[in-house]
Design a protein around this motif. Structure first.
Motif, PDB file in Angstrom:
ATOM      1  N   PRO A  56    -113.557 -10.599  16.169  1.00  0.00           N
ATOM      2  CA  PRO A  56    -113.992 -12.020  16.378  1.00  0.00           C
ATOM      3  C   PRO A  56    -114.976 -12.077  14.513  1.00  0.00           C
ATOM      4  N   ASP A  57    -115.664 -11.215  14.535  1.00  0.00           N
ATOM      5  CA  ASP A  57    -116.279 -11.121  13.369  1.00  0.00           C
ATOM      6  C   ASP A  57    -116.237 -10.713  11.923  1.00  0.00           C
ATOM      7  N   TRP A  58    -114.787 -10.650  11.993  1.00  0.00           N
ATOM      8  CA  TRP A  58    -114.261 -10.403  10.786  1.00  0.00           C
ATOM      9  C   TRP A  58    -113.182 -11.877  10.482  1.00  0.00           C
ATOM     10  N   TRP A  59    -113.222 -12.604  10.926  1.00  0.00           N
ATOM     11  CA  TRP A  59    -112.635 -13.917  11.043  1.00  0.00           C
ATOM     12  C   TRP A  59    -112.937 -14.300   9.433  1.00  0.00           C
ATOM     13  N   SER A  60    -114.045 -14.390   8.830  1.00  0.00           N
ATOM     14  CA  SER A  60    -113.873 -14.732   7.609  1.00  0.00           C
ATOM     15  C   SER A  60    -113.386 -13.701   6.449  1.00  0.00           C
ATOM     16  N   LYS A  61    -113.651 -12.594   6.505  1.00  0.00           N
ATOM     17  CA  LYS A  61    -112.760 -11.524   6.019  1.00  0.00           C
ATOM     18  C   LYS A  61    -110.760 -11.600   6.354  1.00  0.00           C
ATOM     19  N   LEU A  62    -110.768 -11.890   7.098  1.00  0.00           N
ATOM     20  CA  LEU A  62    -109.137 -12.067   7.114  1.00  0.00           C
ATOM     21  C   LEU A  62    -108.160 -13.037   6.626  1.00  0.00           C
ATOM     22  N   LEU A  63    -109.404 -14.811   6.959  1.00  0.00           N
ATOM     23  CA  LEU A  63    -108.729 -16.062   6.528  1.00  0.00           C
ATOM     24  C   LEU A  63    -108.431 -15.778   5.017  1.00  0.00           C
ATOM     25  N   VAL A  64    -109.155 -14.972   4.069  1.00  0.00           N
ATOM     26  CA  VAL A  64    -109.143 -14.931   3.070  1.00  0.00           C
ATOM     27  C   VAL A  64    -107.943 -13.934   2.585  1.00  0.00           C
ATOM     28  N   ILE A  65    -107.539 -12.810   3.577  1.00  0.00           N
ATOM     29  CA  ILE A  65    -106.634 -11.743   3.198  1.00  0.00           C
ATOM     30  C   ILE A  65    -105.175 -12.994   3.600  1.00  0.00           C
ATOM     31  N   ALA A  66    -105.916 -13.886   4.298  1.00  0.00           N
ATOM     32  CA  ALA A  66    -103.922 -14.461   4.900  1.00  0.00           C
ATOM     33  C   ALA A  66    -103.632 -15.529   3.640  1.00  0.00           C
ATOM     34  N   GLY A  67    -104.970 -15.954   3.596  1.00  0.00           N
ATOM     35  CA  GLY A  67    -104.827 -16.824   1.838  1.00  0.00           C
ATOM     36  C   GLY A  67    -103.993 -16.291   0.856  1.00  0.00           C
ATOM     37  N   PHE A  68    -104.887 -15.306   0.729  1.00  0.00           N
ATOM     38  CA  PHE A  68    -103.831 -14.295  -0.595  1.00  0.00           C
ATOM     39  C   PHE A  68    -102.515 -14.379  -0.416  1.00  0.00           C
ATOM     40  N   ILE A  69    -102.533 -13.919   1.029  1.00  0.00           N
ATOM     41  CA  ILE A  69    -100.579 -13.452   0.840  1.00  0.00           C
ATOM     42  C   ILE A  69     -99.947 -14.549   1.024  1.00  0.00           C
ATOM     43  N   LEU A  70    -100.529 -15.631   1.624  1.00  0.00           N
ATOM     44  CA  LEU A  70     -99.701 -16.933   1.739  1.00  0.00           C
ATOM     45  C   LEU A  70     -99.663 -17.495   0.168  1.00  0.00           C
ATOM     46  N   LEU A  71    -100.435 -17.053  -0.496  1.00  0.00           N
ATOM     47  CA  LEU A  71    -100.327 -17.453  -2.084  1.00  0.00           C
ATOM     48  C   LEU A  71     -99.934 -16.620  -2.799  1.00  0.00           C
ATOM     49  N   THR A  72     -99.417 -15.652  -2.659  1.00  0.00           N
ATOM     50  CA  THR A  72     -99.040 -14.672  -3.437  1.00  0.00           C
ATOM     51  C   THR A  72     -97.477 -14.239  -2.839  1.00  0.00           C
ATOM     52  N   ASN A  73     -97.361 -14.571  -1.777  1.00  0.00           N
ATOM     53  CA  ASN A  73     -96.162 -13.791  -1.433  1.00  0.00           C
ATOM     54  C   ASN A  73     -94.652 -15.043  -2.209  1.00  0.00           C
ATOM     55  N   PRO A  74     -94.812 -15.953  -1.824  1.00  0.00           N
ATOM     56  CA  PRO A  74     -93.767 -16.919  -2.204  1.00  0.00           C
ATOM     57  C   PRO A  74     -93.625 -16.636  -4.078  1.00  0.00           C
ATOM     58  N   ILE A  75     -94.939 -17.257  -4.511  1.00  0.00           N
ATOM     59  CA  ILE A  75     -94.617 -16.800  -5.819  1.00  0.00           C
ATOM     60  C   ILE A  75     -94.359 -15.733  -6.634  1.00  0.00           C
ATOM     61  N   GLY A  76     -94.375 -14.607  -5.819  1.00  0.00           N
ATOM     62  CA  GLY A  76     -94.360 -13.252  -6.332  1.00  0.00           C
ATOM     63  C   GLY A  76     -92.203 -13.692  -6.005  1.00  0.00           C
ATOM     64  N   SER A  77     -91.979 -13.527  -5.245  1.00  0.00           N
ATOM     65  CA  SER A  77     -90.784 -13.654  -4.619  1.00  0.00           C
ATOM     66  C   SER A  77     -90.158 -14.342  -5.372  1.00  0.00           C
ATOM     67  N   SER A  78     -90.788 -15.303  -5.618  1.00  0.00           N
ATOM     68  CA  SER A  78     -89.507 -16.260  -6.706  1.00  0.00           C
ATOM     69  C   SER A  78     -89.984 -16.794  -7.980  1.00  0.00           C
ATOM     70  N   THR A  79     -90.831 -16.160  -8.519  1.00  0.00           N
ATOM     71  CA  THR A  79     -90.661 -14.734  -9.616  1.00  0.00           C
ATOM     72  C   THR A  79     -89.713 -13.745 -10.151  1.00  0.00           C
ATOM     73  N   ILE A  80     -89.786 -12.913  -9.096  1.00  0.00           N
ATOM     74  CA  ILE A  80     -89.012 -11.907  -9.347  1.00  0.00           C
ATOM     75  C   ILE A  80     -87.463 -12.816  -9.145  1.00  0.00           C
ATOM     76  N   ALA A  81     -86.869 -13.460  -8.119  1.00  0.00           N
ATOM     77  CA  ALA A  81     -85.640 -14.205  -7.952  1.00  0.00           C
ATOM     78  C   ALA A  81     -85.081 -14.741  -9.519  1.00  0.00           C
ATOM     79  N   ARG A  82     -86.481 -15.459 -10.038  1.00  0.00           N
ATOM     80  CA  ARG A  82     -85.805 -15.935 -11.153  1.00  0.00           C
ATOM     81  C   ARG A  82     -85.490 -14.895 -12.897  1.00  0.00           C
ATOM     82  N   ALA A  83     -86.229 -13.569 -12.235  1.00  0.00           N
ATOM     83  CA  ALA A  83     -86.146 -13.110 -13.203  1.00  0.00           C
ATOM     84  C   ALA A  83     -84.947 -11.899 -13.623  1.00  0.00           C
ATOM     85  N   LEU A  84     -84.115 -11.969 -11.912  1.00  0.00           N
ATOM     86  CA  LEU A  84     -83.359 -10.957 -11.566  1.00  0.00           C
ATOM     87  C   LEU A  84     -82.404 -12.026 -11.904  1.00  0.00           C
TER      88      LEU A  84
END
Length: 101
Positions: A56-84
């Motif tokens: 439970p002490d790691w909530w803040s760090k894990l929340l930042v990691i989750a936000g990063f994953i939720l932000l970068t995965n869709p953007i990265g995949s759509s950018t790769i698909a568009r480039a292809l």
């Protein structure tokens, strides 16, 4: 709490495995991007939630990691698909009825 954390870790591992399996089984790169992005995003977020329940002490760090994953995965995949698509990679089509050659 330990049981709930273990359940989330197992769910995350299962979705990550299914995403990796989708990368191997899908017929073209567009389907592979979708399998990798959707399943692995859900799997990694489930793993992060399981870790957060264990530590439970790691909530803040894990929340930042989750936000990063939720932000970068869709953007990265759509950018790769568009480039292809711009590069001229055609989506897979099933050959058979209704498809002209």
């Amino acid at each position: 709490m330990r049981l709930l954390a273990d359940i989330f870790l197992l769910i995350g591992a299962a979705f990550t495995f299914l995403g990796a399996l989708g990368l191997l089984r899908m017929p073209d790169v567009y389907n592979r991007i979708q399998a990798g992005t959707k399943a692995v995003t859900l799997g990694s977020l489930s793993i992060l939630l399981g870790i957060a329940l264990l530590f439970p002490d790691w909530w803040s760090k894990l929340l930042v990691i989750a936000g990063f994953i939720l932000l970068t995965n869709p953007i990265g995949s759509s950018t790769i698909a568009r480039a292809l698509l711009v590069a001229g990679v055609k989506p897979w089509q099933k050959s058979g009825e209704g498809v002209e050659k």
